[in-house]
Write an enzyme that holds these catalytic residues in place. Structure first.
Site, PDB file in Angstrom:
ATOM      1  N   PHE A  58       0.861  -1.184   0.000  1.00 33.51           N
ATOM      2  CA  PHE A  58       0.000   0.000   0.000  1.00 33.51           C
ATOM      3  C   PHE A  58       0.895   1.231   0.000  1.00 33.51           C
ATOM      4  CE2 PHE A  58      -2.451   3.566   1.312  1.00 33.51           C
ATOM      5  CZ  PHE A  58      -3.626   3.405   0.606  1.00 33.51           C
ATOM      6  N   ASP A 115       9.489   2.783   1.952  1.00 32.90           N
ATOM      7  CA  ASP A 115       8.301   3.578   2.257  1.00 32.90           C
ATOM      8  C   ASP A 115       8.040   3.460   3.757  1.00 32.90           C
ATOM      9  OD1 ASP A 115       5.823   4.622   2.749  1.00 32.90           O
ATOM     10  OD2 ASP A 115       4.873   3.793   0.955  1.00 32.90           O
ATOM     11  N   LYS A 164       2.747  11.216   6.983  1.00 32.81           N
ATOM     12  CA  LYS A 164       1.905  11.030   8.169  1.00 32.81           C
ATOM     13  C   LYS A 164       2.415  11.785   9.402  1.00 32.81           C
ATOM     14  CE  LYS A 164      -0.062   6.640   6.608  1.00 32.81           C
ATOM     15  NZ  LYS A 164      -1.382   7.052   6.146  1.00 32.81           N
TER      16      LYS A 164
HETATM   17  C1  PLP Z   1       2.990   2.923   3.595  1.00 30.23           C
HETATM   18  C2  PLP Z   1       2.152   4.024   3.031  1.00 30.23           C
HETATM   19  N1  PLP Z   1       2.577   4.705   1.961  1.00 30.23           N
HETATM   20  C3  PLP Z   1       1.867   5.710   1.431  1.00 30.23           C
HETATM   21  C4  PLP Z   1       0.646   6.073   1.960  1.00 30.23           C
HETATM   22  C5  PLP Z   1      -0.140   7.200   1.342  1.00 30.23           C
HETATM   23  O1  PLP Z   1      -0.184   8.304   2.155  1.00 30.23           O
HETATM   24  P1  PLP Z   1      -1.300   9.457   1.925  1.00 30.23           P
HETATM   25  O2  PLP Z   1      -2.618   8.870   2.304  1.00 30.23           O
HETATM   26  O3  PLP Z   1      -0.866  10.580   2.834  1.00 30.23           O
HETATM   27  O4  PLP Z   1      -1.224   9.825   0.481  1.00 30.23           O
HETATM   28  C6  PLP Z   1       0.161   5.396   3.080  1.00 30.23           C
HETATM   29  C7  PLP Z   1      -1.161   5.742   3.668  1.00 30.23           C
HETATM   30  O5  PLP Z   1      -1.772   4.995   4.379  1.00 30.23           O
HETATM   31  C8  PLP Z   1       0.924   4.339   3.638  1.00 30.23           C
HETATM   32  O6  PLP Z   1       0.491   3.639   4.677  1.00 30.23           O
END
Ligand code: PLP
Length: 405
Positions: A146, A231, A260
């Site tokens: 994700f 990530d 976040k």
């Molecule tokens: C591991 C990871 N990467 C990227 C994202 C995307 O972040 P955003 O919702 O701020 O675009 C998330 C969101 O849950 C995430 O958990």
């Protein structure tokens, strides 16, 4: 006693459903204020927050140091765009770069933008530094990933809900099973510019890869001249009991993707951190964002980095995470069929014969604990790192009661 027709929640839920696209299925709770680990709804009911905005609230709601920084900045300067430099910018980039042990930082806003930035930088690096033939760059990603919701990112999602009917899809990604080093190694060829992974898959249910996997990925990336992009948008900044989830295995990626919690639960702040030989491929006009690195975002994020630099939150997460682990492991066989815990981050598999994750979260909410299902019968707990021992015990006790029926 409050009589039901005086409650504000049902009307507020109805209005929200009426006036918004239904791209979420929230619990029917309408929050109006919060402090630390606690939320209060429009009817005055209090809830222990065990989601923390998917880790965006690692420091709790309205942390005084962060709120003070935001207030002070609101009174001085909020936005310049990157056409000019403001006085919070360099401090933010330097302090975050130092926290990450990298040369440079590129600030954006949302997590998905940090991921898109990482992909663009890796492709450009591939063409300009590695010498990949034009248009051939490939990035290896993992099943169950994700990374956000943009069209490029959902192109390599393996979740049909996230992906279906959003094509045509962006090419240039190879999906391999998560945690399988042989499969990942086999997928790398001369056109591979990067491996993009979550060191722990949060949305998938806090899935921790086998020990040795991340160091193995690091080694193969180094050997094959491929960038390792971690990530850490959900796993980073204290959540797992270390600054980064990669730290647990002593792994340093080429690029950190952060988001976040970087915004302190106040403003969206994301960033890519990497060395100059990687981020240096971007030149003026090739990437950007009107709001990325704005003064308010930087002022808050500087304080976030300073909170993390004390190590206190990482320590709390590690120590209190052991208490959470002990409590949750005690429920295996009593309604739980699996538990994965790293710091104050837990994925719980409820016996599907008992109830769905959604049902469990609804019952927890009725008992004053807010959590979120990820899929099926799996739920994730990610409380603010300011949670106390007693509050952890409260969450575990309420979960035990829910599972007992
Ligand atoms: C591991 C990871 N990467 C990227 C994202 C995307 O972040 P955003 O919702 O701020 O675009 C998330 C969101 O849950 C995430 O958990």
């Amino acid at each position: 006693m409050i009589v039901d027709d005086k409650l504000r929640t049902p009307g507020a839920v109805r209005d929200a459903e009426r006036w918004t696209a239904h791209n979420y299925h929230p619990l029917p709770v309408v929050i109006s204020s919060a402090e630390g680990a606690w939320l209060t709804d429009v009817d005055g009911r209090r809830y222990l927050d065990c989601l923390a905005g998917y880790s965006a609230l690692n420091f709790g709601h309205r942390h005084p140091q962060l709120i003070a920084a935001a207030h002070a900045q609101l009174d001085r300067l909020t936005l310049t765009s990157r056409a000019f430099i403001h006085d919070q910018f360099a401090d933010f980039c330097r302090e975050l770069a130092e926290l990450c042990g990298k040369d440079l930082v590129l600030p954006m806003n949302t997590g998905a933008e940090a991921v898109e930035t990482g992909i663009k930088v890796a492709r450009k690096w591939g063409y300009q530094v590695k010498g990949v033939a034009a248009g051939q760059a490939n990035i290896v990603v993992a099943e169950g990933n994700f990374h956000g919701r943009t069209t490029t990112i959902v192109s390599f999602s393996t979740d049909e809900d996230a992906r279906a009917d959003f094509g045509p899809y962006t090419p240039g990604f190879t999906v391999v099973p998560y945690g399988d080093l042989d499969a990942l190694t086999a997928a790398i060829d001369e056109n591979t510019v990067a491996v993009l992974l979550e060191p722990i898959q949060g949305e998938q249910g806090v899935v921790v890869p086998p020990e040795g996997y991340l160091p193995g990925v690091r080694q193969v990336c180094t050997e094959r001249n491929v960038l390792f992009i971690a990530d850490e948008i959900q796993s980073g900044l204290g959540r797992t009991g270390a600054t980064f989830a990669c730290d647990h295995e002593g792994v340093v990626p080429d690029m950190y993707l952060l988001g976040k919690a970087l915004g302190g639960g106040i403003v969206p702040v994301s960033a890519v951190a990497a060395n100059a030989d990687v981020l240096g491929v971007l030149k003026p006009g090739q990437h950007g964002s009107t709001f990325g690195g704005n003064p308010l975002a930087c002022a808050v994020a500087i304080e976030v980095v300073r909170l993390l630099a004390t190590g206190e939150f990482q320590r709390r997460s590690a120590e209190l995470g052991e208490r959470l682990r002990a409590g949750l492991e005690g429920l295996v066989g009593k309604g739980l069929v699996g538990v994965r815990v790293r710091g104050l981050w837990a994925g719980l598999d409820i016996d599907p014969a008992l109830m769905s994750g959604r049902e469990a979260c609804e019952r927890l909410a009725a008992r004053g604990v807010l959590a979120k299902d990820t899929h099926g019968s799996t739920i994730r707990l990610a409380p603010p790192l300011v949670i106390t021992e007693e509050e952890i015990d409260l969450a575990v006790t309420q979960l035990a009661e829910v599972l007992a029926g």
